[in-house]
Design an enzyme around this catalytic site. Sequence first.
Site, PDB file in Angstrom:
ATOM      1  N   ASP A   1      56.169 -28.713  20.835  1.00  0.00           N
ATOM      2  CA  ASP A   1      55.460 -28.910  19.568  1.00  0.00           C
ATOM      3  C   ASP A   1      55.383 -30.399  19.275  1.00  0.00           C
ATOM      4  OD1 ASP A   1      54.265 -27.948  17.009  1.00  0.00           O
ATOM      5  OD2 ASP A   1      56.051 -28.850  16.130  1.00  0.00           O
ATOM      6  N   SER A   2      54.550 -30.755  18.306  1.00  0.00           N
ATOM      7  CA  SER A   2      54.453 -32.150  17.883  1.00  0.00           C
ATOM      8  C   SER A   2      55.716 -32.611  17.159  1.00  0.00           C
ATOM      9  CB  SER A   2      53.245 -32.331  16.958  1.00  0.00           C
ATOM     10  OG  SER A   2      53.413 -31.556  15.774  1.00  0.00           O
TER      11      SER A   2
ATOM     12  N   CYS B   1      49.468 -23.919  11.154  1.00  0.00           N
ATOM     13  CA  CYS B   1      50.303 -25.003  11.669  1.00  0.00           C
ATOM     14  C   CYS B   1      51.720 -24.446  11.688  1.00  0.00           C
ATOM     15  CB  CYS B   1      50.219 -26.237  10.761  1.00  0.00           C
ATOM     16  SG  CYS B   1      51.388 -27.550  11.186  1.00  0.00           S
TER      17      CYS B   1
ATOM     18  N   CYS C   1      52.183 -25.431  18.929  1.00  0.00           N
ATOM     19  CA  CYS C   1      51.531 -26.411  18.057  1.00  0.00           C
ATOM     20  C   CYS C   1      50.063 -26.006  17.995  1.00  0.00           C
ATOM     21  CB  CYS C   1      51.679 -27.813  18.632  1.00  0.00           C
ATOM     22  SG  CYS C   1      50.682 -29.087  17.821  1.00  0.00           S
TER      23      CYS C   1
ATOM     24  N   HIS D   1      54.414 -25.769  11.355  1.00  0.00           N
ATOM     25  CA  HIS D   1      55.290 -26.365  10.337  1.00  0.00           C
ATOM     26  C   HIS D   1      55.246 -25.572   9.021  1.00  0.00           C
ATOM     27  CE1 HIS D   1      54.977 -29.845  13.029  1.00  0.00           C
ATOM     28  NE2 HIS D   1      55.968 -30.420  12.367  1.00  0.00           N
TER      29      HIS D   1
ATOM     30  N   GLU E   1      58.460 -32.615   8.458  1.00  0.00           N
ATOM     31  CA  GLU E   1      59.131 -33.470   9.442  1.00  0.00           C
ATOM     32  C   GLU E   1      60.220 -34.320   8.800  1.00  0.00           C
ATOM     33  OE1 GLU E   1      59.000 -33.932  12.799  1.00  0.00           O
ATOM     34  OE2 GLU E   1      57.716 -32.171  12.954  1.00  0.00           O
TER      35      GLU E   1
END
Length: 269
Positions: free
Chosen positions: A9-10, A183, A72, A185, A151
């Site tokens: 993932d990012s 997403c 991602c 996240h 993040e």
Amino acid sequence: MQQAIAVLDSGVGGLTVVKEVMRQLPHEKVIYFGDTARSPYGPRPPIEVRHFTRQIVDYLLQFNPKMIVIACNTATAVAIEDIRARVSIPVVGVISPGARAAIKMTRSGMIGVIGTDGTIRSQAYESALKQISPDIQVYSEACPLLAPFVERGLFSTESAHTIVEQSLNSLKEKPIDCLILGCTHYPFLMDSISRVMGPEVNLISSAEETARDISTILSQRGMQSQSYEMPIHQFFCSGAPPVFRQIAESWLKEYIPFMPVVWQVPTII
């Protein structure tokens, strides 16, 4: 040695997929790479995201994984076919599973999608949804502030609710009954998103359906783990290990009986 499922993932978002893999497939080993040094991917041009994804896959291949999961949405949207052409093992993304889950859930055929700039710009979800059901009405909204907030580990704060409310303001007025969290996240912000959108809107995370895809592929190919011991998972990140460790432990502690090991990996340029 047990072959692992490699997940990338990012940043920390793919941990939402890892959590579901650990729940559904408790005997499968996971090797995770979060590109925290270069997150977020959403604002980056597709060619750059493809380049980063190739680099991470090349790094993960040294561990001889049996499958790669691109956890991602932005990387799935622009890089999954490129990666499939480069490797001989199965490659799973998160967009098709999320689209299928929404199609199963919607009653009105009105589906919302939130994601990064890159994911929304790619129209990957709209394409995946309409490929299954051409009459589906899709309302998309880019929410570039949300992933960076996660993040930084701020997803449980009241500030998170304020950012979510601002990001979803225009989508609240749309006649949707499902909202795809486009997403990985965004499940970290599930409570705030639910409060903003209200109980009549079902929230769709691709994590559960993606784990089902992984299970199905492993079963069809006879690749399931034969070990009955709990696996030792491995976690890598390209930057800020203390923050990554804190978020990973907070999110996964219910599902793993050990402290995640996070290596400081040189930023791949």
